[in-house]
Design a protein around this motif. Structure first.
Motif, PDB file in Angstrom:
ATOM      1  N   ALA A   1       0.362  28.809  22.336  1.00 15.55           N
ATOM      2  CA  ALA A   1      -0.228  30.146  22.379  1.00 15.55           C
ATOM      3  C   ALA A   1      -0.070  30.723  23.787  1.00 15.55           C
ATOM      4  N   SER A   2      -0.250  32.026  23.870  1.00 16.64           N
ATOM      5  CA  SER A   2      -0.211  32.704  25.167  1.00 16.64           C
ATOM      6  C   SER A   2      -1.275  33.785  25.179  1.00 16.64           C
ATOM      7  N   GLY A   3      -1.487  34.374  26.367  1.00 16.05           N
ATOM      8  CA  GLY A   3      -2.467  35.438  26.527  1.00 16.05           C
ATOM      9  C   GLY A   3      -3.902  35.055  26.264  1.00 16.05           C
ATOM     10  N   PRO A   4      -4.475  34.021  26.900  1.00 15.12           N
ATOM     11  CA  PRO A   4      -3.905  33.151  27.925  1.00 15.12           C
ATOM     12  C   PRO A   4      -3.133  31.983  27.311  1.00 15.12           C
ATOM     13  N   ASN A   5      -2.458  31.229  28.189  1.00 16.59           N
ATOM     14  CA  ASN A   5      -1.694  30.071  27.753  1.00 16.59           C
ATOM     15  C   ASN A   5      -2.584  29.054  27.028  1.00 16.59           C
ATOM     16  N   GLY A   6      -1.912  28.221  26.198  1.00 12.27           N
ATOM     17  CA  GLY A   6      -2.618  27.271  25.357  1.00 12.27           C
ATOM     18  C   GLY A   6      -3.103  26.041  26.103  1.00 12.27           C
ATOM     19  N   LEU A   7      -3.725  25.138  25.332  1.00 15.83           N
ATOM     20  CA  LEU A   7      -4.401  23.985  25.898  1.00 15.83           C
ATOM     21  C   LEU A   7      -3.952  22.696  25.219  1.00 15.83           C
ATOM     22  N   LEU A   8      -4.186  21.588  25.894  1.00 17.14           N
ATOM     23  CA  LEU A   8      -4.065  20.261  25.307  1.00 17.14           C
ATOM     24  C   LEU A   8      -5.476  19.788  24.980  1.00 17.14           C
TER      25      LEU A   8
ATOM     26  N   ALA B   1     -17.689  16.975  13.112  1.00 14.90           N
ATOM     27  CA  ALA B   1     -17.735  15.547  13.456  1.00 14.90           C
ATOM     28  C   ALA B   1     -16.956  15.264  14.730  1.00 14.90           C
ATOM     29  N   GLY B   2     -17.443  14.307  15.504  1.00 15.03           N
ATOM     30  CA  GLY B   2     -16.757  13.942  16.732  1.00 15.03           C
ATOM     31  C   GLY B   2     -16.883  15.021  17.791  1.00 15.03           C
ATOM     32  N   VAL B   3     -16.107  14.851  18.859  1.00 14.69           N
ATOM     33  CA  VAL B   3     -16.154  15.780  19.991  1.00 14.69           C
ATOM     34  C   VAL B   3     -14.747  16.295  20.263  1.00 14.69           C
ATOM     35  N   LEU B   4     -14.572  17.622  20.256  1.00 15.16           N
ATOM     36  CA  LEU B   4     -13.298  18.245  20.606  1.00 15.16           C
ATOM     37  C   LEU B   4     -13.389  18.762  22.032  1.00 15.16           C
ATOM     38  N   GLN B   5     -12.382  18.391  22.837  1.00 16.96           N
ATOM     39  CA  GLN B   5     -12.384  18.759  24.251  1.00 16.96           C
ATOM     40  C   GLN B   5     -11.002  19.262  24.669  1.00 16.96           C
ATOM     41  N   ALA B   6     -10.985  20.051  25.731  1.00 12.35           N
ATOM     42  CA  ALA B   6      -9.747  20.551  26.336  1.00 12.35           C
ATOM     43  C   ALA B   6      -9.550  19.899  27.695  1.00 12.35           C
ATOM     44  N   PHE B   7      -8.283  19.803  28.117  1.00 13.14           N
ATOM     45  CA  PHE B   7      -8.017  19.057  29.342  1.00 13.14           C
ATOM     46  C   PHE B   7      -8.191  19.915  30.592  1.00 13.14           C
ATOM     47  N   ARG B   8      -8.543  19.206  31.669  1.00 13.52           N
ATOM     48  CA  ARG B   8      -8.712  19.804  32.990  1.00 13.52           C
ATOM     49  C   ARG B   8      -8.094  18.857  34.000  1.00 13.52           C
TER      50      ARG B   8
ATOM     51  N   VAL C   1     -13.133  18.613  28.824  1.00  8.40           N
ATOM     52  CA  VAL C   1     -14.224  19.582  28.802  1.00  8.40           C
ATOM     53  C   VAL C   1     -14.532  19.955  27.351  1.00  8.40           C
ATOM     54  N   ASP C   2     -15.793  19.896  26.959  1.00 12.93           N
ATOM     55  CA  ASP C   2     -16.180  20.183  25.574  1.00 12.93           C
ATOM     56  C   ASP C   2     -15.805  21.602  25.161  1.00 12.93           C
ATOM     57  N   VAL C   3     -15.323  21.740  23.930  1.00  7.36           N
ATOM     58  CA  VAL C   3     -15.038  23.047  23.334  1.00  7.36           C
ATOM     59  C   VAL C   3     -16.341  23.609  22.778  1.00  7.36           C
TER      60      VAL C   3
ATOM     61  N   GLU D   1     -12.019  26.427  34.576  1.00  8.33           N
ATOM     62  CA  GLU D   1     -12.672  25.461  33.684  1.00  8.33           C
ATOM     63  C   GLU D   1     -11.697  24.495  33.035  1.00  8.33           C
ATOM     64  N   VAL D   2     -10.488  24.961  32.686  1.00  8.49           N
ATOM     65  CA  VAL D   2      -9.503  24.127  32.003  1.00  8.49           C
ATOM     66  C   VAL D   2      -8.124  24.398  32.573  1.00  8.49           C
ATOM     67  N   THR D   3      -7.197  23.479  32.303  1.00  5.82           N
ATOM     68  CA  THR D   3      -5.795  23.638  32.692  1.00  5.82           C
ATOM     69  C   THR D   3      -5.025  24.201  31.502  1.00  5.82           C
ATOM     70  N   ARG D   4      -4.083  25.070  31.774  1.00  7.47           N
ATOM     71  CA  ARG D   4      -3.307  25.701  30.712  1.00  7.47           C
ATOM     72  C   ARG D   4      -1.824  25.389  30.868  1.00  7.47           C
ATOM     73  N   ALA D   5      -1.059  25.690  29.814  1.00  7.08           N
ATOM     74  CA  ALA D   5       0.397  25.548  29.866  1.00  7.08           C
ATOM     75  C   ALA D   5       1.002  26.410  28.772  1.00  7.08           C
ATOM     76  N   ARG D   6       2.148  26.995  29.042  1.00 10.00           N
ATOM     77  CA  ARG D   6       2.836  27.812  28.050  1.00 10.00           C
ATOM     78  C   ARG D   6       3.617  26.910  27.103  1.00 10.00           C
ATOM     79  N   LYS D   7       3.601  27.302  25.826  1.00 12.83           N
ATOM     80  CA  LYS D   7       4.436  26.661  24.810  1.00 12.83           C
ATOM     81  C   LYS D   7       4.260  25.147  24.768  1.00 12.83           C
ATOM     82  N   LEU D   8       3.024  24.685  24.643  1.00  8.81           N
ATOM     83  CA  LEU D   8       2.806  23.256  24.412  1.00  8.81           C
ATOM     84  C   LEU D   8       3.248  22.951  22.987  1.00  8.81           C
ATOM     85  N   GLU D   9       4.238  22.092  22.852  1.00 12.58           N
ATOM     86  CA  GLU D   9       4.923  21.931  21.572  1.00 12.58           C
ATOM     87  C   GLU D   9       4.839  20.498  21.055  1.00 12.58           C
TER      88      GLU D   9
END
Length: 506
Positions: free
Chosen positions: A266-273, A296-303, A330-332, A350-358
């Motif tokens: 995704a973009s605008g802003p860039n996506g996450l892992l 269920a469980g914990v979903l988090q994004a990377f930093r 970081v918790d979603v 808060e989080v690290t982003r990247a374009r076109k994580l595929e």
């Protein structure tokens, strides 16, 4: 114990940039057009070879008289499925837009392949949608989904390496017939996904369409499980909402810890892992994901943070292979994105982003993660990067970095890697989704790359040629056959030849 942020910074200060945490000798260096590499000439002779090793790759690509697929001498291909030509067992044509694929061992030596079909929008607008089979449909308005392809052990493909005068190939061929049936239907924009340690396929929707938008009657942007071995297990599809709703690309499962790692294109802003941690007491297995509660469980994004403990806002900041970042999670706040897209729920810093994580692939105790390119939306531009996330150390290492390809119409530099697999013969195999000429190419651990295939099917004009992306690169369970797709018009290929060891994995 995983490295804490403090431990990472302290050890990085001692080792001088942190690269020794993984080991410089383990770094996959860059392809042609690379931005930088510390390891390009390490141990090489003037011809680029290392000592008495065999020459890199399999030699130059040979033009295909059928105008479909150029391969090295000694290699051949067979057309497994083709949209508009081959048919499903239910009678309809093979759906279009072949994408992410995984191979599984089937009965009597057969290979089972689950093939995504990246078809978005309303079903009524799709020329070749995934057929809606009773009890296999999630949203009756959606056109995408998966098919399961069974390639018999003794299938001959109707001849190797030669199509008809239009480059269409021979489809399901002669001898024992190839079978193909619907695994799931009524999903949208099924891009990549990932195989599981228990032998199923997780198909990912690369969309955020909600019910009432774009013709849909249900919310989309989920992950679904498809079992290639048990058709009954695919009845009444249920999304794994615990993994979140966003523009999913790929997913891998850590077989030791049970975590799921997921990429967002995704973009605008860039996506996450993302990382999903299962709830206490949960044990993975066939059909278990569909039993999970939606939260269920914990979903988090990377930093990420560098060796000095400084926050890294975007992965494109790394301009040298061997760069190592520490990773926090970081918790979603709202994984189902009821009012705000998940990636937009985080503010600056808060989080690290990247374009076109595929594409992603699990091997060597971690996940290989592809970022296809970065342009003006990112701090630094590039034409492709591959990272390795070490699950035990919680570190992310830049393995491959491609500089911006200024001559994409020429057959040479590689750009826009997308789907990825780890080769049983060493290194990585990457599928290009770039501009201009499209390749399958290999990348080794010592700074060398090599072409493996080139798409020669021109879907444009003679004056303005156009070549579709490669997708779904995956080896058969016995390692004899490399399967790959040409997304448009929708062709699955089986490639065989004199495979040989090319180097160790990263």
């Amino acid at each position: 114990m995983p490295l804490s942020r403090r431990d990472f910074v302290q050890r990085s200060a001692i080792t001088g940039a942190g690269i020794a945490l993984i080991g410089a000798a383990d770094v996959l260096a860059t392809a042609p057009g690379a931005l930088a590499s510390d390891h390009e000439s390490r141990g090489k002779g003037h011809d680029g070879h290392h000592g008495h090793e065999k020459p890199l790759g399999y030699g130059p690509l040979v033009d295909d008289p059928a105008g479909l697929l150029a391969l090295p001498a000694g290699f051949s291909y067979r057309v497994v499925t083709r949209t508009g030509t081959t048919t499903l067992e239910s009678g309809e044509t093979t759906p279009s837009n072949h994408d992410g694929t995984a191979a599984f061992a089937g009965a009597r030596g057969a290979t089972l392949l689950v093939n995504n079909h990246e078809i978005g929008g309303p079903r009524t607008a799709a020329p070749y949608p995934v057929p809606h089979i009773e009890h296999l449909v999630y949203d009756p308005a959606a056109a995408g989904g998966c098919t399961v392809v069974e390639v018999p052990r003794h299938w001959d493909g109707g001849g190797k390496g030669h199509g008809d005068e239009h480059g269409r190939g021979h489809g399901h061929g002669h001898g024992e017939p190839v079978g193909e049936w619907v695994g799931i239907a009524g999903t949208s924009t099924n891009c990549a996904g990932g195989s599981t340690p228990w032998g199923t396929w997780l198909t990912c929707e690369e969309t955020e369409d909600k019910a009432g938008s774009n013709g849909m009657t249900k919310d989309h942007g989920y992950v679904f499980e498809v079992d290639p071995h048990d058709r009954g297990a695919n009845r009444d599809p249920r999304p794994v909402k615990a993994f979140g709703r966003y523009a999913h690309e790929a997913v891998v499962i850590d077989p030791k810890r049970g975590h799921a790692y997921l990429t967002e294109d995704a973009s605008g802003p860039n996506g996450l892992l993302y990382r999903w941690t299962p709830p206490k007491g949960f044990h993975h297995g066939r059909g278990r994901l569909r039993t999970l509660d939606d939260t269920a469980g914990v979903l988090q994004a990377f930093r990420c943070f560098d060796s000095g403990g400084r926050f890294v806002d975007d992965l494109s900041r790394a301009t040298r292979t061997g760069t190592v970042y520490g990773v926090d999670w970081v918790d979603v706040p709202d994984r189902d994105a009821r009012t705000t897209s998940v990636r937009k729920q985080f503010g600056a810093g808060e989080v690290t982003r990247a374009r076109k994580l595929e594409g992603m692939w699990w091997a060597d105790g971690g996940a290989y993660v592809v970022s296809s390119f970065a342009r003006d939306e990112s701090p630094v531009q590039h034409d492709g990067a591959v990272w390795f996330y070490d699950a035990a150390r919680r570190t992310l290492t830049l393995k491959v970095l491609l500089g911006v390809n200024t001559t994409p119409e020429q057959d040479g530099p590689f750009d826009g890697p997308d789907n990825i697999t780890v080769s049983p013969y060493g290194g990585l195999i990457l599928a290009e989704d770039g501009v201009g000429v499209q390749h399958l190419f290999g990348a080794l651990d010592d700074g060398r790359t090599y072409p493996l295939a080139r798409n020669e099917l021109n879907i444009g004009t003679e004056q303005e040629p156009e070549y579709s992306e490669f997708t779904g690169v995956t080896f058969s369970p016995d390692g004899d056959t490399l399967f790959a797709n040409i997304q448009t018009p929708g062709i699955m290929l089986a490639i065989t030849g004199p495979w040989r060891r090319q180097g160790k994995n990263c």
